[in-house]
Motif scaffolding. Structure first.
Motif, PDB file in Angstrom:
ATOM      1  N   LEU A   1       0.834  -1.207   0.000  1.00 18.05           N
ATOM      2  CA  LEU A   1       0.000   0.000   0.000  1.00 18.05           C
ATOM      3  C   LEU A   1       0.869   1.258   0.000  1.00 18.05           C
ATOM      4  O   LEU A   1       0.686   2.166  -0.826  1.00 18.05           O
ATOM      5  CB  LEU A   1      -0.912  -0.017   1.230  1.00 18.05           C
ATOM      6  CG  LEU A   1      -1.808   1.212   1.415  1.00 18.05           C
ATOM      7  CD1 LEU A   1      -2.957   1.164   0.430  1.00 18.05           C
ATOM      8  CD2 LEU A   1      -2.346   1.276   2.841  1.00 18.05           C
ATOM      9  N   VAL A   2       1.836   1.279   0.916  1.00 16.95           N
ATOM     10  CA  VAL A   2       2.671   2.475   1.039  1.00 16.95           C
ATOM     11  C   VAL A   2       3.481   2.700  -0.235  1.00 16.95           C
ATOM     12  O   VAL A   2       3.568   3.814  -0.750  1.00 16.95           O
ATOM     13  CB  VAL A   2       3.608   2.352   2.265  1.00 16.95           C
ATOM     14  CG1 VAL A   2       4.643   3.463   2.261  1.00 16.95           C
ATOM     15  CG2 VAL A   2       2.797   2.391   3.544  1.00 16.95           C
TER      16      VAL A   2
ATOM     17  N   THR B   1      -7.157   2.427  12.458  1.00 18.07           N
ATOM     18  CA  THR B   1      -7.897   1.175  12.358  1.00 18.07           C
ATOM     19  C   THR B   1      -8.745   1.126  11.094  1.00 18.07           C
ATOM     20  O   THR B   1      -9.535   0.215  10.912  1.00 18.07           O
ATOM     21  CB  THR B   1      -8.804   0.994  13.580  1.00 18.07           C
ATOM     22  OG1 THR B   1      -9.496   2.228  13.778  1.00 18.07           O
ATOM     23  CG2 THR B   1      -8.010   0.660  14.821  1.00 18.07           C
ATOM     24  N   GLY B   2      -8.571   2.107  10.242  1.00 20.01           N
ATOM     25  CA  GLY B   2      -9.442   2.191   9.067  1.00 20.01           C
ATOM     26  C   GLY B   2      -9.096   1.156   8.011  1.00 20.01           C
ATOM     27  O   GLY B   2      -8.155   0.388   8.140  1.00 20.01           O
ATOM     28  N   THR B   3      -9.878   1.159   6.932  1.00 20.69           N
ATOM     29  CA  THR B   3      -9.588   0.274   5.813  1.00 20.69           C
ATOM     30  C   THR B   3      -9.092   1.112   4.643  1.00 20.69           C
ATOM     31  O   THR B   3      -9.490   2.260   4.471  1.00 20.69           O
ATOM     32  CB  THR B   3     -10.824  -0.510   5.369  1.00 20.69           C
ATOM     33  OG1 THR B   3     -11.880   0.417   5.163  1.00 20.69           O
ATOM     34  CG2 THR B   3     -11.249  -1.515   6.396  1.00 20.69           C
ATOM     35  N   TYR B   4      -8.206   0.519   3.862  1.00 22.66           N
ATOM     36  CA  TYR B   4      -7.642   1.194   2.708  1.00 22.66           C
ATOM     37  C   TYR B   4      -7.862   0.323   1.484  1.00 22.66           C
ATOM     38  O   TYR B   4      -7.951  -0.890   1.584  1.00 22.66           O
ATOM     39  CB  TYR B   4      -6.139   1.424   2.889  1.00 22.66           C
ATOM     40  CG  TYR B   4      -5.791   2.255   4.095  1.00 22.66           C
ATOM     41  CD1 TYR B   4      -5.606   3.630   3.974  1.00 22.66           C
ATOM     42  CD2 TYR B   4      -5.643   1.669   5.342  1.00 22.66           C
ATOM     43  CE1 TYR B   4      -5.281   4.401   5.072  1.00 22.66           C
ATOM     44  CE2 TYR B   4      -5.325   2.426   6.453  1.00 22.66           C
ATOM     45  CZ  TYR B   4      -5.139   3.787   6.318  1.00 22.66           C
ATOM     46  OH  TYR B   4      -4.812   4.542   7.400  1.00 22.66           O
TER      47      TYR B   4
ATOM     48  N   PHE C   1      -2.423 -10.183  -2.068  1.00 21.87           N
ATOM     49  CA  PHE C   1      -3.527 -10.805  -2.810  1.00 21.87           C
ATOM     50  C   PHE C   1      -4.845 -10.548  -2.075  1.00 21.87           C
ATOM     51  O   PHE C   1      -5.841 -10.089  -2.658  1.00 21.87           O
ATOM     52  CB  PHE C   1      -3.244 -12.302  -2.932  1.00 21.87           C
ATOM     53  CG  PHE C   1      -4.209 -13.066  -3.795  1.00 21.87           C
ATOM     54  CD1 PHE C   1      -5.201 -12.425  -4.517  1.00 21.87           C
ATOM     55  CD2 PHE C   1      -4.112 -14.446  -3.897  1.00 21.87           C
ATOM     56  CE1 PHE C   1      -6.091 -13.134  -5.312  1.00 21.87           C
ATOM     57  CE2 PHE C   1      -4.990 -15.163  -4.681  1.00 21.87           C
ATOM     58  CZ  PHE C   1      -5.981 -14.512  -5.383  1.00 21.87           C
ATOM     59  N   LEU C   2      -4.812 -10.780  -0.779  1.00 19.56           N
ATOM     60  CA  LEU C   2      -6.013 -10.559   0.033  1.00 19.56           C
ATOM     61  C   LEU C   2      -6.426  -9.091  -0.030  1.00 19.56           C
ATOM     62  O   LEU C   2      -7.609  -8.761  -0.168  1.00 19.56           O
ATOM     63  CB  LEU C   2      -5.714 -10.975   1.476  1.00 19.56           C
ATOM     64  CG  LEU C   2      -6.873 -11.000   2.466  1.00 19.56           C
ATOM     65  CD1 LEU C   2      -7.943 -11.965   1.994  1.00 19.56           C
ATOM     66  CD2 LEU C   2      -6.389 -11.427   3.840  1.00 19.56           C
ATOM     67  N   ALA C   3      -5.425  -8.204   0.050  1.00 19.77           N
ATOM     68  CA  ALA C   3      -5.715  -6.777   0.028  1.00 19.77           C
ATOM     69  C   ALA C   3      -6.282  -6.359  -1.317  1.00 19.77           C
ATOM     70  O   ALA C   3      -7.191  -5.527  -1.388  1.00 19.77           O
ATOM     71  CB  ALA C   3      -4.444  -5.994   0.327  1.00 19.77           C
TER      72      ALA C   3
ATOM     73  N   LEU D   1      -6.621  -7.655   9.315  1.00 16.33           N
ATOM     74  CA  LEU D   1      -6.442  -8.751   8.376  1.00 16.33           C
ATOM     75  C   LEU D   1      -5.931 -10.014   9.060  1.00 16.33           C
ATOM     76  O   LEU D   1      -6.391 -11.112   8.827  1.00 16.33           O
ATOM     77  CB  LEU D   1      -5.391  -8.301   7.341  1.00 16.33           C
ATOM     78  CG  LEU D   1      -5.604  -8.605   5.880  1.00 16.33           C
ATOM     79  CD1 LEU D   1      -6.882  -7.941   5.414  1.00 16.33           C
ATOM     80  CD2 LEU D   1      -4.434  -8.038   5.078  1.00 16.33           C
ATOM     81  N   ALA D   2      -4.959  -9.799   9.965  1.00 18.70           N
ATOM     82  CA  ALA D   2      -4.173 -10.920  10.474  1.00 18.70           C
ATOM     83  C   ALA D   2      -4.998 -11.946  11.229  1.00 18.70           C
ATOM     84  O   ALA D   2      -4.899 -13.134  10.980  1.00 18.70           O
ATOM     85  CB  ALA D   2      -3.072 -10.386  11.377  1.00 18.70           C
ATOM     86  N   PHE D   3      -5.823 -11.480  12.160  1.00 17.26           N
ATOM     87  CA  PHE D   3      -6.443 -12.441  13.051  1.00 17.26           C
ATOM     88  C   PHE D   3      -7.457 -13.326  12.361  1.00 17.26           C
ATOM     89  O   PHE D   3      -7.589 -14.494  12.684  1.00 17.26           O
ATOM     90  CB  PHE D   3      -7.082 -11.729  14.239  1.00 17.26           C
ATOM     91  CG  PHE D   3      -6.193 -11.814  15.419  1.00 17.26           C
ATOM     92  CD1 PHE D   3      -5.560 -13.013  15.716  1.00 17.26           C
ATOM     93  CD2 PHE D   3      -5.940 -10.724  16.206  1.00 17.26           C
ATOM     94  CE1 PHE D   3      -4.705 -13.119  16.782  1.00 17.26           C
ATOM     95  CE2 PHE D   3      -5.085 -10.821  17.276  1.00 17.26           C
ATOM     96  CZ  PHE D   3      -4.468 -12.008  17.564  1.00 17.26           C
TER      97      PHE D   3
END
Lengths: 238, 331, 443
Positions: free
Chosen positions: B55-56, B130-133, B226-228, B237-239
């Motif tokens: 993302l970055v 904690t937002g989504t991108y 891929f998930l993103a 995402l992780a948990f």
């Protein structure tokens, strides 16, 4: 000059030392055999040479260089090979892959060595695509020795190569050891089958309590009544 | 026919996507388990980290004025993989290697990986809230449609889904060739098999450990990205993914790369099949069915998807504790 | 050792006093109540991990169960629910579940009356599927009825909340018994993953079972077992005083429970039972060989520890007065307890207790501290023209997660046995390098 020499080696896993002054010296032409009662420090001696046991005093020299407490992956390129007693193959790798792992440190082509190992242990050639874990005990021992030979060692150390093998295989393995030695590789091995092993030995070492009790040629030790009574069971061999 | 296409879209496509992500993650877990002998609980966070690095980097690229018809994320993935690998090697050097040097037991390393999880999670949330991108800020997600004769619906999948599955397949084949053909790959299997013997064979175990992190972290970054690309990037995402990838690693037999891949897809498909509304397939026969058959016929409600991986895990452990491919023997 | 513990506890006391002066009495008493509840949970984990060597990464699940029990026991009775068909339908669903369980149990025993193994396996699977479908046919309509707008949820039983605490312990123990039966035979790392999975499932259930817990709609106000601040205000206290008195009352109650539990565990630890437990932990193969029933002992520890987690979860929910299932997280409710026990000293109750108070204080205080830190840095960055740091408040909350992660890895590295180590712990195999272990090879 000796190929390898241990001078008054003291060492162990930390805490009370297991080796309390072991002296061993063998030349490249020698088959050295270490015998002794359980807990005498026979296997520990081999491990100390191979950097698996901490050496706290004394010296270990290989071709004149001090190798005490060196890391195993530094020793193998110098020409030391080691076959542990148990778990001495990679069970899920094929026989050929096991042998290739023995040549891991070599940068040159090892095709010739592989061919000579197959020549020495014909059953391995047949089974080279089979997983080592599926082989019999004797064949595994062949794989283990073949693996160590792939690194073109000058000194091969074997920890009880005959353990758990049927008498037929014991004889065969000992024959191979003699053959390897004739090929110019020094042998240092620990054996429970003391009588048989000393019969092929040019140098014999009796350890007890982590130090040398007797040292001599294999024949001398076999003939020594004291050794025979204490460690070989029964009188001197005929 | 439309119902069948619906099935393909919701089960085959979704299952392939979920399975690929799980497989990529599970391979890393299983390799680390095989070589370093501990359950690396921070693996989910490594995936998240990889996604955020992508993302970055895509922001950086956009900031440099680069624009393309494709999402910029595609172009930065190789660099993101490299950075994730460096991060993983750094984490190992800082936190795991000192414990190994002290001769700590695997359980201690497991607990340390919990600490690493917390640090990574704290750090990611510290930086990104904690937002989504979305990785599709500037360009729309391309949707491929394959018309099917006799159906009112098309088979649909998105471009990142297609690319992701293809990349997964390439990664798996490359890994296979690496493990079977290359010297280091074979050495890696040797270390997993018998570390003591590998050491006395002259194999440099530190190097193999580094390779393990390189492969594990690289695949984790691919999986996270891929998930993103498929949904969105978020710190949580992780948990959600930890349980399925660990289940896949264990069900496949720990240390067994192929087992992990198979089990990854198994769990991916099991999840989508479990939450799939089977009522849809009955729709054409609606008129001839009795009243009491409800329109909603999912095996488990979507909210309880998490139970699927768990049930598969527990059933496997009870029936075949070493996993479907015989895994590393138990302690 | 005793001197060390004494000094550390004196330090903790000084820290609490300092916090009291810095943050005010009402804040500090609240902090202490929560810390005491966490300490109860940490003792539970210490029983499982410290005494038994059992991994439990599902602490969050047991705390949620405890919280639910407090809600269910103490919230007022819902007349619309009891007047509707709901109770009857739920009862039928429960009966269906019971019948299903019987069928499954029966299928499990078929081989005893001579059924061949493959056939039995098939029948077992069919039994599970049939039981599940049957249960769903009963529970789904019941849920639909209860979740209708007129009813909403089942409400509570309107009983004193301390009964909910008891129920919380019992429910958690029951769930732990089921889990333990199935999973305790697993190797430790599998147990860790299995318990994480169970906690995730409990989380999903309690969050989505709106008919039982109102889910994301949350339940409040959950009552206290001691007078509330409002009560003291009615009795004439000022607002500040009322909070101190009410919370102090709550604190006394929790400390009494904590003290009693601590005393009992400490007694048990030194008893032959405790010594046997440690023997099992350190070498369960040898203990097995000596004829100890390892599985049954471990189950005892697992159930006992989980019960404490349930009670602690009840106490926390009751104190917070609001039950919001979605507010639970693995980091805040499972991992933090692990940090407490590892830092304090696994296997030593005094250590776990110290760790719980210390870590909870660090956890709570690192928020204002990092907020202050961020504000200061933000001031600098603004001064040099980089602009202020955005969202300082939400970022500060995350900082503490990082801090705790760092604390646990540093503890493992530099003080692996904790601040107050287990007595005679030198022989613990966890801490000693195994000879020729794979780890030694992997350096």
């Amino acid at each position: 000059m000796s190929l390898i020499s241990l001078d008054a080696v003291v060492g162990g896993y930390g805490g009370v030392p297991i080796l309390n002054g072991v002296d061993i010296a063998i030349a490249a032409s020698d088959i050295g055999v270490i015998v002794g009662p359980n807990g005498a420090g026979k296997s520990t001696t081999l491990k100390a040479v191979f950097g698996l046991v901490k050496v706290t005093a004394g010296a270990i020299r290989f071709e004149g260089r001090d190798i005490a407490n060196a890391r195993p992956d530094a020793l193998v390129p110098m020409g030391l090979g080691y076959v542990p007693q148990e778990k001495n193959v990679f069970p899920s790798l094929t026989v050929q892959e096991n042998l290739e792992m023995g040549a891991f440190i070599r940068a040159d082509a090892y095709g010739d060595t592989l061919a000579s190992v197959f020549e020495m242990f014909p059953p391995l050639k047949e089974k080279r695509r089979q997983k080592a874990g599926e082989l019999s005990g004797g064949q595994r021992q062949m794989v283990a020795m073949g693996r160590a030979l792939m690194g073109k060692p000058k000194l091969l150390m074997l920890d009880e190569p005959s353990a758990g093998l049927s008498p037929k295989y014991v004889l065969e393995i000992f024959e191979r050891i003699v053959a390897i030695n004739r090929g110019g590789v020094g042998i240092l091995m620990v054996e429970q089958n003391a009588r048989q092993a000393l019969a092929i030995a040019s140098r014999g070492f009796v350890l007890a309590g982590g130090r040398n009790l007797f040292t001599g040629t294999g024949r001398e030790l076999l003939a020594d009544p004291e050794v025979a009574r204490s460690f070989l069971g029964g009188g001197p061999a005929a | 026919m439309s119902e069948f296409v619906f099935f393909i879209n919701n089960v085959i496509v979704s299952g392939l996507v979920a399975g690929s992500i799980y497989a990529l993650g599970a391979v890393g877990v299983t390799l680390i388990f095989g070589i370093l002998r501990f359950a690396h609980f921070a693996h989910g966070d490594m995936m998240t980290l990889g996604a955020f690095i992508t993302l970055v980097l895509s922001w950086v690229l956009a900031g440099m004025g680069v624009s393309s018809g494709l999402p910029l994320a595609y172009f930065v993935v190789p660099l993101a993989v490299a950075i994730t690998i460096v991060a993983a090697l750094g984490l190992d050097r800082l936190f795991y290697a000192p414990l190994r040097a002290k001769g700590a037991k695997p359980v201690t390393l497991l607990i340390a990986s919990i600490g690493v999880t917390m640090m990574l999670q704290g750090l990611i949330r510290l930086l990104f809230g904690t937002g989504t991108y979305s990785l599709f800020d500037t360009v729309p997600k391309v949707i491929h449609r394959i018309p099917v004769e006799g159906s009112t619906r098309d088979i649909t999948f998105t471009q990142p889904q297609a690319i992701g599955v293809i990349v997964t397949i390439i990664a798996v084949v490359a890994l296979h060739l690496f493990l079977k053909r290359s010297r280091n790959g074979k050495a890696m299997r040797a270390v997993a098999d018998n570390p003591d013997l590998a050491q006395v064979s002259g194999i440099n175990i530190r190097k193999i450990v580094r390779l393990t992190w390189i492969i594990g972290a690289g695949l984790a970054c691919l999986a996270g990205t891929f998930l993103a690309l498929d949904v969105t990037v978020k710190p949580d995402l992780a948990f959600n993914i930890l349980l399925p990838i660990f289940a896949a690693a264990i069900v496949g037999g720990v240390g067994q790369v192929y087992g992990a891949i198979v089990a990854g897809y198994l769990i991916g498909f099991a999840e989508v099949l479990a939450v799939f509304n089977w009522g849809v397939l009955l729709r054409p026969f609606r008129d001839s069915l009795p009243e009491w058959v409800p329109a909603q016929l999912a095996i488990v409600p979507t909210e309880y998807k998490v139970t699927v991986a768990f049930v598969i895990l527990v059933v496997t452990l009870l029936l075949r504790p070493t996993g479907i491919f015989r895994g590393a023997s138990s302690t | 050792m005793i001197r060390r513990a004494l000094l550390l506890y004196l330090g903790l006391f000084a820290l609490i006093v300092a916090v009291g002066f810095a943050m005010g009495a009402p804040f500090t008493v609240r902090l202490l109540v929560e810390a005491a509840a966490y300490a109860l949970i940490a003792l539970g984990l210490n029983i499982q991990w410290g005494f038994g060597g059992l991994f439990n990464f599902g602490i969050m699940g047991f705390m949620m169960i405890g919280g639910f029990a407090a809600v269910f026991m103490a919230m007022p009775v819902s007349a619309p629910f009891w007047d509707s068909d709901g109770p009857w339908m739920l009862g039928k669903a429960l009966l269906a579940a019971g019948a299903g369980a019987l069928v499954i149990l029966g299928a499990n025993r078929l081989h005893r009356i001579g059924f061949p193994k493959p056939l039995q396996r098939t029948l077992q699977v069919i039994a599970w599927i049939a039981a599940y479908i049957f249960f769903r046919t009963q529970i789904d309509p019941a849920i639909a009825v209860i979740e209708s707008r007129e009813i909403g949820w089942v409400g509570g039983l309107g009983l004193p909340v301390w009964l909910g605490w008891v129920l919380g312990g019992l429910l958690a123990a029951g769930v732990a018994w089921l889990i333990g039966k199935a999973c305790l035979g697993l190797r430790s790392d599998y147990l860790a993953i299995a318990t994480i999975g169970i906690a995730e499932i409990i989380f999903a259930l309690l969050k989505n079972m709106d008919w039982l817990t109102r889910g994301t709609l949350t339940v409040s106000p959950v009552p206290w077992p001691v007078p509330l601040p409002q009560q003291y205000q009615a009795w004439g206290s000022t607002i500040d005083e009322s909070f101190i008195y009410a919370r102090a009352g709550y604190l006394l109650l929790v400390l009494a429970i904590l003290g009693a539990v601590f005393f009992l565990i400490q007694r048990a630890y030194g008893s032959p039972w405790g010594r046997m437990m440690r023997a099992i932990r350190d070498n369960h193969i040898a203990a097995d060989a000596m004829g100890k029933d390892v599985r049954a002992r471990q189950l005892q520890l697992f159930v006992l520890g989980s019960a404490l987690m349930g009670i602690g979860g009840s106490i926390l929910i009751s104190f917070a007065q609001i039950y919001d299932p979605s507010s639970y997280s693995t980091v805040n409710h499972t991992f933090i307890i692990w940090v407490m026990v590892i830092v304090g000293g696994a296997g030593n109750n005094l250590g776990a207790l110290l760790g719980a108070f210390l870590i909870y204080i660090v956890w709570i205080l690192s928020e204002p501290v990092s907020q202050w830190l961020f504000t200061t840095i933000s001031g600098w960055t603004e001064a040099i023209g980089w602009g202020a740091i955005p969202d300082i408040t939400s970022r500060s909350v995350q900082m503490r997660v990082f801090v705790l992660g760092l604390v646990i890895v540093l503890a493992l590295r530099f003080a692996p046995r904790g601040l107050i180590p287990e007595i005679g712990a030198g022989r613990r195999p966890q801490d000693q390098p195994k000879q020729e272990s794979p780890d030694e090879a992997v350096q």
